[in-house]
Design an enzyme around this catalytic site. Structure first.
Site, PDB file in Angstrom:
ATOM      1  N   ASP A   1       1.243  -1.348  -0.042  1.00 22.18           N
ATOM      2  CA  ASP A   1      -0.487   0.449  -0.099  1.00 22.18           C
ATOM      3  C   ASP A   1       1.019   0.484   0.474  1.00 22.18           C
ATOM      4  OD1 ASP A   1      -2.137  -1.762   0.603  1.00 22.18           O
ATOM      5  OD2 ASP A   1      -3.012  -0.880   2.310  1.00 22.18           O
TER       6      ASP A   1
ATOM      7  N   HIS B   1       4.534  -7.299   0.114  1.00 19.69           N
ATOM      8  CA  HIS B   1       4.613  -8.538   0.161  1.00 19.69           C
ATOM      9  C   HIS B   1       5.116  -9.107  -1.495  1.00 19.69           C
ATOM     10  CE1 HIS B   1       1.319  -9.076   2.716  1.00 19.69           C
ATOM     11  NE2 HIS B   1       1.515  -8.286   3.172  1.00 19.69           N
TER      12      HIS B   1
ATOM     13  N   SER C   1       9.032   3.725   4.629  1.00 10.93           N
ATOM     14  CA  SER C   1       9.484   4.124   3.925  1.00 10.93           C
ATOM     15  C   SER C   1       9.252   3.719   2.439  1.00 10.93           C
ATOM     16  CB  SER C   1      10.542   3.079   4.207  1.00 10.93           C
ATOM     17  OG  SER C   1      11.820   3.980   3.597  1.00 10.93           O
TER      18      SER C   1
END
Length: 276
Positions: free
Chosen positions: A79, A136, A242
């Site tokens: 995200d 992921h 980050s």
């Protein structure tokens, strides 16, 4: 001028501490300040989290991030929002107007690691404080190498990216290089100011502690000791926000037409398609 490493590690100590009511107060302040939608979290109540790190690395309800990428497609790994994406031009990656940086430096300095992507493609995705901070896999991969690269801890927000030369090749980072069906690809987890930790599912916390030297670890391509991760599977996390930089070889991926600088990303959505 700010002592970024010392400040980040101090924040890290607090983030991992069970500070009772103070931890709860800070979590609730963070939720209000960054307008975090706790209805997406597996545990919606702030009181379910005993440390700030537990809250920050919260799991989302899996049905809210389905893997939409089909077999021939790459999945968004996080995200966040696209900082930049496009072609790697003769080993240089575009950062912002007037700034690019070395692919070889980004990956830790070994030209052999950079060679597969010299004229490939890259995607840089920024994770804001409000975002889900687990990372992921964009596709199936077998881990072949991990590199810890010491460095600065500049902020990595869009303003800093537009003004600090070589930002992503200067900050502390963890590089993971995988074998995919189309060749090698790399995922670079870039540290920043106040980032308390970078970790992977196979090695746990990689930093802190910080170091002064580059360290690398090699992994087997096959056998019982090989580390295989499927598309959509978790590969790492940040404790405080980050950036992730992905690099692909030439003729491996066509990014989705809808993606551009500033595009919002959601884990599991379509990053691109196989360039067959």
């Amino acid at each position: 001028m700010t002592p970024k490493h010392a400040l980040s590690r101090l924040v890290g100590k607090f983030a991992s501490a069970r500070a009772g009511w103070f931890t709860q107060l800070f979590i609730r302040w963070f939720i209000r300040t960054y307008k975090i939608d706790m209805s997406e979290a597996v545990h919606e109540s702030p009181s379910a989290y005993k440390t700030f790190n537990d809250f920050f690395t919260r799991h989302l309800k899996p049905e809210l991030r389905p893997l939409k990428a089909a077999e021939h497609q790459f999945a968004q790994p996080v995200d966040g929002a696209v900082s930049q994406l496009g072609d790697i031009e003769d080993g240089r990656i575009f950062q912002a107007k007037g700034h690019d940086y070395s692919l070889t430096e980004l990956l830790g300095g070994d030209p052999r690691d950079a060679h597969p992507y010299k004229n490939g493609k890259f995607a840089t995705i920024y994770l804001a404080p409000k975002d889900y901070h687990r990372i992921h896999m964009p596709c199936d991969g077998v881990l072949r190498k991990m590199v810890y690269v010491p460095g600065d801890l500049f902020s990595v927000n869009p303003l800093t990216a537009a003004n600090v030369p070589n930002l992503f090749a200067r900050n502390e980072r963890v590089v993971a290089i995988f074998d995919g069906e189309f060749g090698k690809f790399a995922m670079v987890l870039v540290g920043a100011t106040i980032v308390a930790s970078i970790g992977t599912v196979w090695a746990g916390t990689v930093t802190p502690p910080t170091g002064k030297h580059i360290h690398s670890w090699d992994y087997p391509a096959s056998g019982d000791q090989a580390i295989r991760l499927a598309k959509g599977e978790e590969m790492g996390h940040f404790k405080l926000g980050s950036t992730v930089v992905l690099t692909f070889p030439e003729d491996a991926i066509d990014f989705a037409d809808s993606l551009d600088a500033g595009s919002v990303t959601r884990m599991g959505d379509i990053l691109g398609e196989r360039d067959d």
